[in-house]
Design a protein around this motif. Structure first.
Motif: not given
Ligand code: GDD
Ligand code: MG
Length: 370
Positions: A256-257, A272-273, A291-294
């Motif tokens: 999800x972007x 799932x990132x 991964x979760x990119x804040x």
């Protein structure tokens, strides 16, 4: 045709990435390296492979099984104790029945194996060694040949004053099984310091096969990053997992972007990132699964394995993160920093210049800063 892949080494030079993961299992663009290698062999007509492992055979088995998922036959054979490169193949000699490919398990190459086999047959060679040019042969096996490409000298890890050529052993061989009569059973024995020097004495035909195919030893942190960048910019053929959602941006499954995030390919994003508001991912970069990119984080030339949580405003450049790390807000990670697995890095740390952080490390806020 059969092949043996040597995957026994400890991968010490790649620590901390190899603290929890055997070197051949470390991911290359979100796929275990060994899997890429097996698929490459299958696509070049090698459908039965023996993995000569020294430890963690069950880990290999758990991921690769008997090879049927990859459309090939796989034997995973664990040595009772380290047997060395030639001793490891001697240990599986009963499974061999003709000229056999032997591969070092830590080399990324797109060498044309069928061309090498034709060359081996034409010359009625007993051992054919693929060769590649490098700038500094001191870390490798130096190979001298005569005008007909017959090997005349093999010198493992030469000293600077011993260098006479830039051609080195590229870690791919074709060997006739009868050559294993020179290898003593049940003991440590190397091709590089044992069998090859012996075959120079016995004068069995041993040829070099020089090639300018893509070639990199993935066994060091900097080359591990370089290989990623080479793959992403298309220097070596690689099938990315996922679909291309924009120019050279591949996304697997359910990533999800946020619409305000900026992604500049080549970038691969795992299943799932999540990439949050205002984040910038500049290629060549790889984000592992989950991964979760804040928000407002900025990544460039970064390689992240799975399950990393990157805080707000973090910068990561030309660095590698293993799995399961949490990076606090406004950290600055750059210049070949390597972070192992399951680290908790507090906010506003600066990790630079090849710093290596061991798995499980916890750093408080601004513990390393200036
Ligand atoms: N099964 C098994 N048993 N495998 C082994 C053992 C062993 O006892 N020892 C090493 N290996 C595997 C390693 O896992 C690696 O895939 C391969 O054999 C070569 O060992 P390295 O430890 O990586 O050697 P190197 O990189 O210093 O040098 C070798 O590779 C260079 C090319 O990358 C040599 O073959 C050099 O001559 C060559 O130039
Ligand atoms: Mg190596």
């Amino acid at each position: 045709m059969k092949a043996v892949i040597l995957v026994g080494g400890l991968g010490t030079r790649l620590r901390p990435l190899t603290c929890n993961t055997p070197k051949p299992m470390i991911p290359l663009v979100n796929q275990p390296f060994i899997e890429w290698m097996l698929l490459r062999l299958r696509d070049q007509g090698i459908d039965e492979v023996i993995l000569a492992v020294q430890y963690l055979a069950d880990r290999f088995y758990a991921i690769l099984g008997d090879g049927s998922r990859l459309g090939m036959k796989l034997h995973i054979v664990e040595e009772p104790e380290p047997r060395g490169t030639a001793g490891a193949v001697k240990n599986v000699e009963h499974l061999l029945d003709g000229p056999t490919f032997v591969f070092n398990g830590d080399v990324m190459t797109d060498l044309d194996l069928q061309a090498m086999l034709a060359y081996h047959r034409e010359r009625q060679s007993k051992i054919t060694i693929a060769l590649t040019p490098v700038e500094d042969p001191t870390q490798f096996g130096l190979v001298e040949m005569d005008a007909n490409h017959q090997v005349t000298r093999f010198l493992e890890k030469p000293r600077v004053e011993e260098i006479t050529t830039n051609l080195i052993n590229a870690g791919t061989y074709i060997i006739e099984p009868e050559m294993f009569r020179y290898v003593p059973p049940n003991q440590f024995y190397m091709f590089e310091r044992g069998l090859f020097p012996v075959v120079l004495q016995t004068r069995d035909p041993m040829y070099g096969f020089p090639s300018r195919a893509y070639w990199t030893d993935i066994g060091k942190p900097q080359t591990y990053l370089d290989v990623h960048h080479d793959i992403l910019i298309g220097k070596v053929k690689f099938d990315f997992h996922g679909h291309e959602i924009a120019n050279r941006v591949w996304v697997a499954g359910e990533a999800s972007i946020h619409p305000s995030a900026q992604i500049v390919g080549p970038v691969v994003i795992g299943d799932g990132t999540v990439v949050e508001r205002g984040a910038r991912i500049i290629g060549p970069s790889v984000l592992g699964p989950r991964c979760h990119i804040g928000p407002e984080a900025s990544l460039e030339g970064a390689v992240l394995w799975e399950n990393n949580v990157i805080g707000e405003g973090v910068t990561i450049r030309n660095s590698v993160l293993g799995r399961g790390n949490t990076i606090g807000a406004k950290c600055f990670i750059s210049d070949g920093a390597i972070i192992g697995d399951d680290c908790g890095i507090g906010p506003e740390n600066r990790l630079e210049r090849g710093i290596r952080i061991w798995p499980g490390t916890t750093l408080g806020e601004q513990a390393i800063s200036f």
